[in-house]
Scaffold this motif. Sequence first.
Motif, short mmCIF file in Angstrom:
data_model
loop_
_atom_site.label_atom_id
_atom_site.label_comp_id
_atom_site.label_asym_id
_atom_site.label_seq_id
_atom_site.Cartn_x
_atom_site.Cartn_y
_atom_site.Cartn_z
N GLN A 150 20.70 -3.66 1.29
CA GLN A 150 19.98 -2.39 1.22
C GLN A 150 18.52 -2.58 1.67
O GLN A 150 17.93 -1.69 2.25
CB GLN A 150 20.03 -1.83 -0.19
CG GLN A 150 19.42 -0.46 -0.32
CD GLN A 150 19.54 0.08 -1.74
OE1 GLN A 150 20.06 -0.58 -2.64
NE2 GLN A 150 19.05 1.28 -1.95
N ALA A 151 17.96 -3.77 1.41
CA ALA A 151 16.58 -4.08 1.80
C ALA A 151 16.51 -4.67 3.21
O ALA A 151 15.45 -5.13 3.64
CB ALA A 151 15.96 -5.04 0.80
N HIS A 152 17.64 -4.66 3.92
CA HIS A 152 17.71 -5.17 5.30
C HIS A 152 17.42 -6.66 5.38
O HIS A 152 16.85 -7.14 6.36
CB HIS A 152 16.78 -4.38 6.23
CG HIS A 152 16.97 -2.91 6.13
ND1 HIS A 152 18.07 -2.26 6.63
CD2 HIS A 152 16.20 -1.95 5.53
CE1 HIS A 152 17.98 -0.97 6.36
NE2 HIS A 152 16.87 -0.76 5.70
N LEU A 153 17.79 -7.39 4.35
CA LEU A 153 17.64 -8.85 4.32
C LEU A 153 19.01 -9.48 4.52
O LEU A 153 20.01 -9.00 3.96
CB LEU A 153 17.04 -9.32 3.00
CG LEU A 153 15.66 -8.78 2.66
CD1 LEU A 153 15.24 -9.26 1.28
CD2 LEU A 153 14.64 -9.19 3.70
N GLN A 154 19.05 -10.53 5.28
CA GLN A 154 20.30 -11.24 5.52
C GLN A 154 20.22 -12.59 4.83
O GLN A 154 19.41 -13.44 5.20
CB GLN A 154 20.54 -11.41 7.01
CG GLN A 154 21.87 -12.04 7.33
CD GLN A 154 22.06 -12.20 8.83
OE1 GLN A 154 21.19 -11.91 9.62
NE2 GLN A 154 23.24 -12.66 9.20
N LEU A 155 21.07 -12.78 3.83
CA LEU A 155 21.12 -14.05 3.10
C LEU A 155 22.14 -14.95 3.78
O LEU A 155 23.23 -14.52 4.14
CB LEU A 155 21.52 -13.82 1.64
CG LEU A 155 20.62 -12.87 0.84
CD1 LEU A 155 21.17 -12.68 -0.57
CD2 LEU A 155 19.20 -13.38 0.79
N SER A 156 21.77 -16.20 3.95
CA SER A 156 22.63 -17.19 4.61
C SER A 156 23.94 -17.35 3.84
O SER A 156 23.96 -17.31 2.60
CB SER A 156 21.89 -18.52 4.67
OG SER A 156 22.78 -19.57 4.91
N SER A 157 25.01 -17.58 4.58
CA SER A 157 26.31 -17.82 3.94
C SER A 157 26.25 -19.10 3.09
O SER A 157 26.93 -19.20 2.07
CB SER A 157 27.42 -17.92 4.99
OG SER A 157 27.16 -18.99 5.87
N GLN A 158 25.42 -20.06 3.49
CA GLN A 158 25.26 -21.28 2.70
C GLN A 158 24.68 -20.94 1.33
O GLN A 158 25.10 -21.48 0.31
CB GLN A 158 24.35 -22.26 3.41
CG GLN A 158 24.94 -22.81 4.69
CD GLN A 158 23.93 -23.58 5.50
OE1 GLN A 158 22.75 -23.23 5.54
NE2 GLN A 158 24.39 -24.63 6.17
N LEU A 159 23.69 -20.04 1.30
CA LEU A 159 23.07 -19.63 0.05
C LEU A 159 24.09 -18.90 -0.82
O LEU A 159 24.18 -19.14 -2.02
CB LEU A 159 21.86 -18.74 0.34
CG LEU A 159 21.01 -18.30 -0.83
CD1 LEU A 159 20.41 -19.51 -1.54
CD2 LEU A 159 19.89 -17.38 -0.35
#
Length: 190
Positions: free
Chosen positions: A173-182
């Motif tokens: 929703q905040a347009h942030l992309q979290l790494s799949s590793q994270l």
Amino acid sequence: MNTPHGTVRRARRSGPRRLCAVLGAVLACVACMGATHAQMQASEVQVKAAFIYNFALFTNWPADVMQADAPMVVCVTAQHPLQAALEKLIGKPVRGHRLEIRKLNDSTVAGCHVLVFDARTPNGVRVDPAAPVLTVSDSPKSQRAAGNPEPMIALALHDDRVVFDIDAVAARQAHLQLSSQLLRLARTVQ
């Protein structure tokens, strides 16, 4: 008859040596375990600060938010227990940006890329859910005080280990992309 006495003498001599070696090994293990336990307790804030640094490393912000040569700004609420540990990270590189720590003395989060707050303490900070600010709390979401922002990442202590839970919906929703590793390392992902 000389043979049995010779064997007994060797056994008597090797017995004390073996006992000393075993006791030495046991004492070394106990000392090592005690030092490790003390280090774990003393460094909880450093571990949490390192987690926050890595959250920044494994998050992608929209291109218009992260200008070239601009610092990566981590904002922390006033009197936060992690403040001193985070300040030790000033200047470290994060995706081509220099890390900067800013103490929040009011509710303004403009210019912040990461907001670190204590969910248990009302702090008056307001964050638009669509704003590209990674919100991190050092306490579980279940302990969130009324009026505090919803953390995208909530740190917690579980069995003397620092773990974290992720709200991936809030991050999107905040347009942030979290790494799949994270996402794989998180205890839970919503």
